[in-house]
Design a protein around this motif. Sequence first.
Motif, short mmCIF file in Angstrom:
data_model
loop_
_atom_site.label_atom_id
_atom_site.label_comp_id
_atom_site.label_asym_id
_atom_site.label_seq_id
_atom_site.Cartn_x
_atom_site.Cartn_y
_atom_site.Cartn_z
N VAL A 49 -48.01 23.74 14.50
CA VAL A 49 -48.06 23.55 15.95
C VAL A 49 -49.23 22.65 16.32
CG1 VAL A 49 -48.17 24.70 18.19
CG2 VAL A 49 -47.01 25.81 16.29
N ARG A 50 -50.32 22.77 15.59
CA ARG A 50 -51.45 21.86 15.83
C ARG A 50 -51.05 20.41 15.53
NH1 ARG A 50 -54.48 26.24 13.21
NH2 ARG A 50 -55.69 27.34 14.80
N LEU A 51 -50.26 20.24 14.49
CA LEU A 51 -49.76 18.90 14.18
C LEU A 51 -48.83 18.41 15.29
CD1 LEU A 51 -49.56 16.55 12.19
CD2 LEU A 51 -47.70 17.79 11.04
N TYR A 52 -47.96 19.29 15.78
CA TYR A 52 -47.11 18.92 16.91
C TYR A 52 -47.96 18.46 18.09
CZ TYR A 52 -43.58 21.86 14.49
OH TYR A 52 -42.73 22.43 13.59
N ALA A 53 -49.06 19.17 18.33
CA ALA A 53 -49.92 18.84 19.46
C ALA A 53 -50.53 17.45 19.30
CB ALA A 53 -51.02 19.89 19.61
N GLU A 54 -50.90 17.10 18.06
CA GLU A 54 -51.44 15.75 17.83
C GLU A 54 -50.38 14.69 18.14
OE1 GLU A 54 -52.93 15.46 13.89
OE2 GLU A 54 -54.27 17.20 14.07
N TRP A 55 -49.16 14.95 17.73
CA TRP A 55 -48.08 14.01 18.01
C TRP A 55 -47.75 13.96 19.51
CZ3 TRP A 55 -44.77 16.42 13.58
CH2 TRP A 55 -45.12 15.82 12.36
N SER A 56 -47.91 15.09 20.19
CA SER A 56 -47.47 15.19 21.58
C SER A 56 -48.12 14.15 22.47
CB SER A 56 -47.76 16.60 22.12
OG SER A 56 -46.95 17.56 21.49
N SER A 61 -46.77 9.04 25.58
CA SER A 61 -46.95 7.65 25.99
C SER A 61 -45.75 6.79 25.61
CB SER A 61 -48.22 7.07 25.36
OG SER A 61 -48.08 6.96 23.95
N GLY A 62 -44.73 7.43 25.00
CA GLY A 62 -43.53 6.69 24.63
C GLY A 62 -43.57 6.05 23.27
N ARG A 63 -44.49 6.48 22.41
CA ARG A 63 -44.59 5.91 21.07
C ARG A 63 -44.41 7.01 20.02
NH1 ARG A 63 -50.15 3.31 20.52
NH2 ARG A 63 -50.71 5.03 21.92
N PHE A 64 -43.56 6.74 19.04
CA PHE A 64 -43.35 7.68 17.94
C PHE A 64 -44.37 7.40 16.83
CE2 PHE A 64 -39.50 8.44 20.16
CZ PHE A 64 -38.98 9.63 19.70
N PRO A 65 -44.64 8.42 15.98
CA PRO A 65 -45.64 8.25 14.90
C PRO A 65 -45.10 7.38 13.77
CG PRO A 65 -45.27 10.58 15.41
CD PRO A 65 -44.17 9.82 16.06
N ILE A 66 -44.94 6.10 14.03
CA ILE A 66 -44.41 5.17 13.03
C ILE A 66 -45.35 5.09 11.83
CG2 ILE A 66 -43.68 2.80 12.63
CD1 ILE A 66 -43.15 2.56 15.62
N GLY A 67 -44.78 5.21 10.63
CA GLY A 67 -45.58 5.11 9.42
C GLY A 67 -46.22 6.41 8.98
N ASP A 68 -46.06 7.47 9.76
CA ASP A 68 -46.60 8.78 9.40
C ASP A 68 -45.57 9.50 8.54
OD1 ASP A 68 -47.58 11.36 9.23
OD2 ASP A 68 -48.15 11.50 11.34
N ASP A 69 -45.87 9.69 7.24
CA ASP A 69 -44.87 10.28 6.36
C ASP A 69 -44.63 11.77 6.65
OD1 ASP A 69 -47.11 11.50 5.31
OD2 ASP A 69 -47.00 10.52 3.36
N MET A 70 -45.42 12.36 7.54
CA MET A 70 -45.18 13.74 7.94
C MET A 70 -44.23 13.83 9.13
SD MET A 70 -48.90 15.55 7.35
CE MET A 70 -48.22 17.18 7.62
N VAL A 209 -34.73 3.69 25.13
CA VAL A 209 -35.23 2.96 26.30
C VAL A 209 -36.62 3.44 26.67
CG1 VAL A 209 -34.89 2.62 28.78
CG2 VAL A 209 -32.96 2.37 27.21
N TRP A 210 -36.81 4.74 26.54
CA TRP A 210 -38.09 5.35 26.94
C TRP A 210 -39.21 5.07 25.94
CZ3 TRP A 210 -39.50 9.89 23.94
CH2 TRP A 210 -40.75 10.41 24.29
N SER A 211 -38.86 4.88 24.65
CA SER A 211 -39.88 4.89 23.60
C SER A 211 -39.69 3.76 22.61
CB SER A 211 -39.83 6.22 22.86
OG SER A 211 -38.59 6.34 22.18
N THR A 212 -40.63 3.69 21.68
CA THR A 212 -40.52 2.77 20.54
C THR A 212 -40.66 3.57 19.25
OG1 THR A 212 -42.92 2.33 20.59
CG2 THR A 212 -41.48 0.82 21.81
N GLY A 213 -39.87 3.18 18.23
CA GLY A 213 -39.98 3.85 16.93
C GLY A 213 -39.20 5.13 16.81
N GLY A 214 -38.19 5.32 17.66
CA GLY A 214 -37.46 6.58 17.67
C GLY A 214 -36.69 6.87 16.39
N VAL A 215 -36.31 5.85 15.65
CA VAL A 215 -35.56 6.07 14.42
C VAL A 215 -36.41 5.85 13.18
CG1 VAL A 215 -33.33 5.52 15.46
CG2 VAL A 215 -34.71 3.69 14.46
N SER A 216 -37.72 5.86 13.34
CA SER A 216 -38.61 5.60 12.20
C SER A 216 -38.54 6.69 11.14
CB SER A 216 -40.06 5.48 12.71
OG SER A 216 -40.49 6.69 13.32
#
Length: 414
Positions: A49-56, A61-70, A209-216
């Motif tokens: 959940v702490r990891l989820y919070a970091e991603w949140s 801001s509409g950006r996915f964690p591109i390049g994060d293997d987790m 439309v809302w974000s970038t990197g959604g299928v990363s």
Amino acid sequence: TRQFAVSLAGIRTSPDAVGVAWVISRVILVGTVVGYVPYPDGPSVINDVRLYAEWSNLLASGRFPIGDDMWQYPPGAGVVFALAAVLGSNPIAAFLLIALVCDLAVLIVLITAGRRRGVGLDAAWAWIIGALLVGPVFIARFDVVPTLAAVVALVLVSRPVWSGAAIAAGALLKVWPGLMLIALPRHALPRGILGFVVAGAAILGGVLVWSTGGVSFLGEQGARGLQVESVGALPFMTWNAVTRAVPTEFRFGAMEVDVPIAIPLGLAITLGGLAVLGFLGILRLAGRLEDIGPGDIALVALLVSVVTSRVLSPQYSVWIIGVAAVTFLDPRSRMRTVVWLLVPSILVTQVIYPFGYGSFLDGVWWAVALQVARVGLLVAATGLGLWIVVRQAFRGGIPIPRRQRPAAAAGWDG
């Protein structure tokens, strides 16, 4: 004794008792996660959940964690994690709230469906008790959210367009709810697929439309090996209990067996699972599964995917609990023995993780023995469930007089 049995039956059929049990059980689970209820190493389960919070905050801001293997989640999950950041200054508390709301929604769906179909509240009780079997991981992981979508999809099988839409929503949260398509009767598949495609396209389009990197996340899966808890890793971890010579490494958010054969072996096992699922799909298209309960088929398909997966994380039990609970909505279900085999397997999982995990990795005999029991029971349940479904398929299913078929179909009207 008779009076006690009458009292127990009254509790079993009382919506008020279900509500009270849900509140008490969830207070216990949340208390273990935040450290208020004594539980060995309970607060450690909140690490995800702490990891989820970091991603949140990034996702808000509409950006996915591109390049994060987790990051291994479909794009719909990003919306949920972003919501946790939007709900308040403490995304951890917000995520626990989201999980509880989805948990309660599953309960309400099961209660409503059980009462409408006249089958009682056994499905709701299965969900409540199942959460306690899973332990604090139940509320400290994302998995209750896609499980809600899968349960809704199964309850709405008689409304295939809406069922397909729920399946699409679940698949865009964590892929596996897509398996629920096999629960749709053959005549309903075209409408179910239509609902799946339309809803999936709408949700995915909105996210992109809302974000970038959604299928990363798609690029982070190919190099996965065998997670130490997976069925395929059991021989290696058992040998480790004897020799202490099997190396492990933390990759893709999990501990994996670090031996050269692990990646090709994991791929081979996964391909075997896909072959079995494909066989079930052929039976569905051939009309062999029409008289088998949708919940039964969905549970077997899910179990096949779990035992042939390269990962067997504790939170997978949440999926199993949700789909297994749905089988209690169908008096025709033949999955009772399968469910009873799953109960000790899920309970043992809670013992292994969190407080026995280090011992398991170190090859301590009792922890490895528990994993052998966990995997053995899970494989036995899967094999039994698959045998039951295939046997019914080639016997023409459960004989149901023609005059009863409309009533049986109405029983799956959500």
